[in-house]
Motif scaffolding. Sequence first.
Motif, PDB file in Angstrom:
ATOM      1  N   LEU A   1       0.820  -1.206   0.000  1.00  0.00           N
ATOM      2  CA  LEU A   1       0.000   0.000   0.000  1.00  0.00           C
ATOM      3  C   LEU A   1       0.861   1.267   0.000  1.00  0.00           C
ATOM      4  CD1 LEU A   1      -2.859  -1.002   2.483  1.00  0.00           C
ATOM      5  CD2 LEU A   1      -3.061  -0.601   0.011  1.00  0.00           C
ATOM      6  N   ALA A   2       1.965   1.247   0.761  1.00  0.00           N
ATOM      7  CA  ALA A   2       2.860   2.409   0.777  1.00  0.00           C
ATOM      8  C   ALA A   2       3.458   2.649  -0.603  1.00  0.00           C
ATOM      9  CB  ALA A   2       3.947   2.204   1.818  1.00  0.00           C
ATOM     10  N   ARG A   3       3.894   1.545  -1.253  1.00  0.00           N
ATOM     11  CA  ARG A   3       4.495   1.689  -2.584  1.00  0.00           C
ATOM     12  C   ARG A   3       3.466   2.178  -3.590  1.00  0.00           C
ATOM     13  NH1 ARG A   3       4.160  -1.774  -6.450  1.00  0.00           N
ATOM     14  NH2 ARG A   3       3.608  -3.489  -5.046  1.00  0.00           N
ATOM     15  N   LEU A   4       2.283   1.590  -3.548  1.00  0.00           N
ATOM     16  CA  LEU A   4       1.236   2.008  -4.482  1.00  0.00           C
ATOM     17  C   LEU A   4       0.808   3.450  -4.229  1.00  0.00           C
ATOM     18  CD1 LEU A   4      -0.908  -1.254  -4.477  1.00  0.00           C
ATOM     19  CD2 LEU A   4       0.482  -0.375  -6.370  1.00  0.00           C
ATOM     20  N   GLY A   5       0.848   3.882  -2.978  1.00  0.00           N
ATOM     21  CA  GLY A   5       0.523   5.271  -2.680  1.00  0.00           C
ATOM     22  C   GLY A   5       1.543   6.226  -3.276  1.00  0.00           C
ATOM     23  N   GLN A   6       2.802   5.841  -3.177  1.00  0.00           N
ATOM     24  CA  GLN A   6       3.852   6.682  -3.783  1.00  0.00           C
ATOM     25  C   GLN A   6       3.700   6.741  -5.300  1.00  0.00           C
ATOM     26  OE1 GLN A   6       7.414   4.844  -2.338  1.00  0.00           O
ATOM     27  NE2 GLN A   6       7.303   5.820  -0.316  1.00  0.00           N
ATOM     28  N   GLU A   7       3.377   5.582  -5.896  1.00  0.00           N
ATOM     29  CA  GLU A   7       3.185   5.564  -7.345  1.00  0.00           C
ATOM     30  C   GLU A   7       1.972   6.403  -7.733  1.00  0.00           C
ATOM     31  OE1 GLU A   7       2.941   1.445  -8.307  1.00  0.00           O
ATOM     32  OE2 GLU A   7       5.108   1.209  -8.490  1.00  0.00           O
ATOM     33  N   HIS A   8       0.936   6.355  -6.907  1.00  0.00           N
ATOM     34  CA  HIS A   8      -0.254   7.166  -7.168  1.00  0.00           C
ATOM     35  C   HIS A   8       0.102   8.650  -7.189  1.00  0.00           C
ATOM     36  CE1 HIS A   8      -3.797   9.512  -5.916  1.00  0.00           C
ATOM     37  NE2 HIS A   8      -4.491   8.653  -6.667  1.00  0.00           N
ATOM     38  N   GLU A   9       0.888   9.085  -6.209  1.00  0.00           N
ATOM     39  CA  GLU A   9       1.275  10.497  -6.152  1.00  0.00           C
ATOM     40  C   GLU A   9       2.135  10.880  -7.357  1.00  0.00           C
ATOM     41  OE1 GLU A   9       3.173  11.259  -2.472  1.00  0.00           O
ATOM     42  OE2 GLU A   9       1.391  10.847  -1.239  1.00  0.00           O
ATOM     43  N   ALA A  10       3.072   9.997  -7.707  1.00  0.00           N
ATOM     44  CA  ALA A  10       3.945  10.298  -8.849  1.00  0.00           C
ATOM     45  C   ALA A  10       3.148  10.371 -10.140  1.00  0.00           C
ATOM     46  CB  ALA A  10       5.043   9.233  -8.950  1.00  0.00           C
ATOM     47  N   ILE A  11       2.218   9.435 -10.323  1.00  0.00           N
ATOM     48  CA  ILE A  11       1.412   9.443 -11.547  1.00  0.00           C
ATOM     49  C   ILE A  11       0.526  10.675 -11.593  1.00  0.00           C
ATOM     50  CG2 ILE A  11      -0.426   8.239 -12.791  1.00  0.00           C
ATOM     51  CD1 ILE A  11       0.785   5.614 -11.719  1.00  0.00           C
ATOM     52  N   GLU A  12      -0.083  11.007 -10.467  1.00  0.00           N
ATOM     53  CA  GLU A  12      -0.949  12.181 -10.427  1.00  0.00           C
ATOM     54  C   GLU A  12      -0.157  13.456 -10.750  1.00  0.00           C
ATOM     55  OE1 GLU A  12      -4.451  13.905  -7.541  1.00  0.00           O
ATOM     56  OE2 GLU A  12      -2.598  13.174  -6.604  1.00  0.00           O
ATOM     57  N   THR A  13       1.039  13.564 -10.174  1.00  0.00           N
ATOM     58  CA  THR A  13       1.888  14.730 -10.449  1.00  0.00           C
ATOM     59  C   THR A  13       2.228  14.823 -11.941  1.00  0.00           C
ATOM     60  OG1 THR A  13       2.846  14.630  -8.227  1.00  0.00           O
ATOM     61  CG2 THR A  13       4.078  15.845  -9.909  1.00  0.00           C
ATOM     62  N   SER A  14       2.565  13.675 -12.532  1.00  0.00           N
ATOM     63  CA  SER A  14       2.911  13.654 -13.957  1.00  0.00           C
ATOM     64  C   SER A  14       1.717  14.019 -14.817  1.00  0.00           C
ATOM     65  CB  SER A  14       3.431  12.269 -14.351  1.00  0.00           C
ATOM     66  OG  SER A  14       4.625  11.972 -13.655  1.00  0.00           O
ATOM     67  N   LEU A  15       0.529  13.489 -14.464  1.00  0.00           N
ATOM     68  CA  LEU A  15      -0.657  13.793 -15.262  1.00  0.00           C
ATOM     69  C   LEU A  15      -1.025  15.272 -15.176  1.00  0.00           C
ATOM     70  CD1 LEU A  15      -2.923  10.689 -14.569  1.00  0.00           C
ATOM     71  CD2 LEU A  15      -1.716  11.267 -16.673  1.00  0.00           C
ATOM     72  N   LEU A  16      -0.913  15.834 -13.986  1.00  0.00           N
ATOM     73  CA  LEU A  16      -1.214  17.257 -13.838  1.00  0.00           C
ATOM     74  C   LEU A  16      -0.205  18.118 -14.610  1.00  0.00           C
ATOM     75  CD1 LEU A  16      -2.210  17.389 -10.052  1.00  0.00           C
ATOM     76  CD2 LEU A  16      -3.728  17.571 -12.052  1.00  0.00           C
ATOM     77  N   ALA A  17       1.077  17.681 -14.581  1.00  0.00           N
ATOM     78  CA  ALA A  17       2.088  18.410 -15.348  1.00  0.00           C
ATOM     79  C   ALA A  17       1.795  18.335 -16.838  1.00  0.00           C
ATOM     80  CB  ALA A  17       3.479  17.850 -15.049  1.00  0.00           C
ATOM     81  N   LEU A  18       1.364  17.165 -17.301  1.00  0.00           N
ATOM     82  CA  LEU A  18       1.000  17.021 -18.710  1.00  0.00           C
ATOM     83  C   LEU A  18      -0.205  17.899 -19.037  1.00  0.00           C
ATOM     84  CD1 LEU A  18       1.306  15.629 -21.456  1.00  0.00           C
ATOM     85  CD2 LEU A  18      -0.123  13.757 -20.574  1.00  0.00           C
TER      86      LEU A  18
END
Length: 424
Positions: free
Chosen positions: A20-37
């Motif tokens: 869950l911790a790893r998936l949470g970090q990936e969620h934040e990274a993906i969200e940041t990338s999508l918002l940047a895009l």
Amino acid sequence: MGVTDPAGPVMDRDEVDRALARLGQEHEAIETSLLALQDHAGRRLLEGAELTGVTKERWQATEARITLLWGYFDAYAAALRSAREIRSRRRWSSREDLVELTDLLRGESVTVAGNGTLSESFSLSGLVDRMNELYATSLDLVVACDAVWSALPARIDLLAAELQRTRKLAHSVGVRPGEHPSGDDLERITRTLTRLREDVVSDPLAFWVPAEGSSAPGGGRPDTTVYDREARALEDVRREIDAVLTVRQDAEARLIRLRDVLSRADRTLAEARTARGEVLAKIAATEVPVVSGPPTVLQEQLATAAEYRRQAQWHRLSPLLESLERKAEDELLRARESLTAVTAPLAVRAELRGRLDAYKAKVARHGLAEDPFLVERYDAARRMLWSAPCDLRVAEQAVLRYHQLAAELLGGAGAPEDRKGDQS
């Protein structure tokens, strides 16, 4: 760990928490990338632009991928929330909770709508891989378009501004379309730059060269082939304009020099004609070349050049002056060569006179100046060389006979030296 389900061995609480911790970090990274895009300047420009060609086709596909990407992300976020809710039910998760979490975290538990009416099932890790793939492909197109738009339009605008300055300068010196090749070049460059800018704005991917072997988004460079070609063409025109400006500045001095060169050529030809008459009167049995008069066409062109200067037609004066300068130098060289050719017999006679006097001086040094045979041969040679018309071939033989008799009277010792002097 001994209990299993279709997703594999059941995870324990520590494994669940780490996942869950790893998936949470990936969620934040993906969200940041999508918002940047979403906020990327290139994407906003693509949304507002009237696209054509390959860019229009690929952007339509990319928009669909971005929409799908957000759908995948929402499904991923929902699955992660569900897993966190199950884990938060109790401090120490029951076996039933762990089985459910294992299926959610490791199994293909996420179902999302695909293209059209099809649905796809993913594991959370598989869904992350799929989102990364879609993101990289979408970002690659956005970055490529943004790179072209950032590089080429501004450079084209700067070149167009320089083009306008050059056109004004060209107009001031008479370089206009239909009247001068450089004027036609300026019109062609203007049309090409206008069309190039329109094409770059509407279809930037047509001006993108991907980097070979690069997997990074946006790997490549803008294609500046057309821009570079027109920049070089404009530089050539600027050099031509500079040449015309130079003509305007020193036209009078160059015309004065041209008149002087042609005047010297005319005087040299007049001298050659006078010398030819003298040669024909003084030298017999010799072919003397005819001396032609000065070409009237050069004087006519010189008058035309002066008229161009008075009318400030610098673009016409520039090539005419360059041509006239070459022809005037050639004409002066031709006149000098004519004078040399015409006076050659007089030079030969002068050389024979010098040789005869040199032989006589040598004979006098050896006390043989009064020898009757030498005096007779000297007088014969001198009469031929100092009488008109002079037959050079007969006179040369007379000088040679005098030299031979002097060598005999002086003995063999003098002859080699004399012959050496003759050869020099």
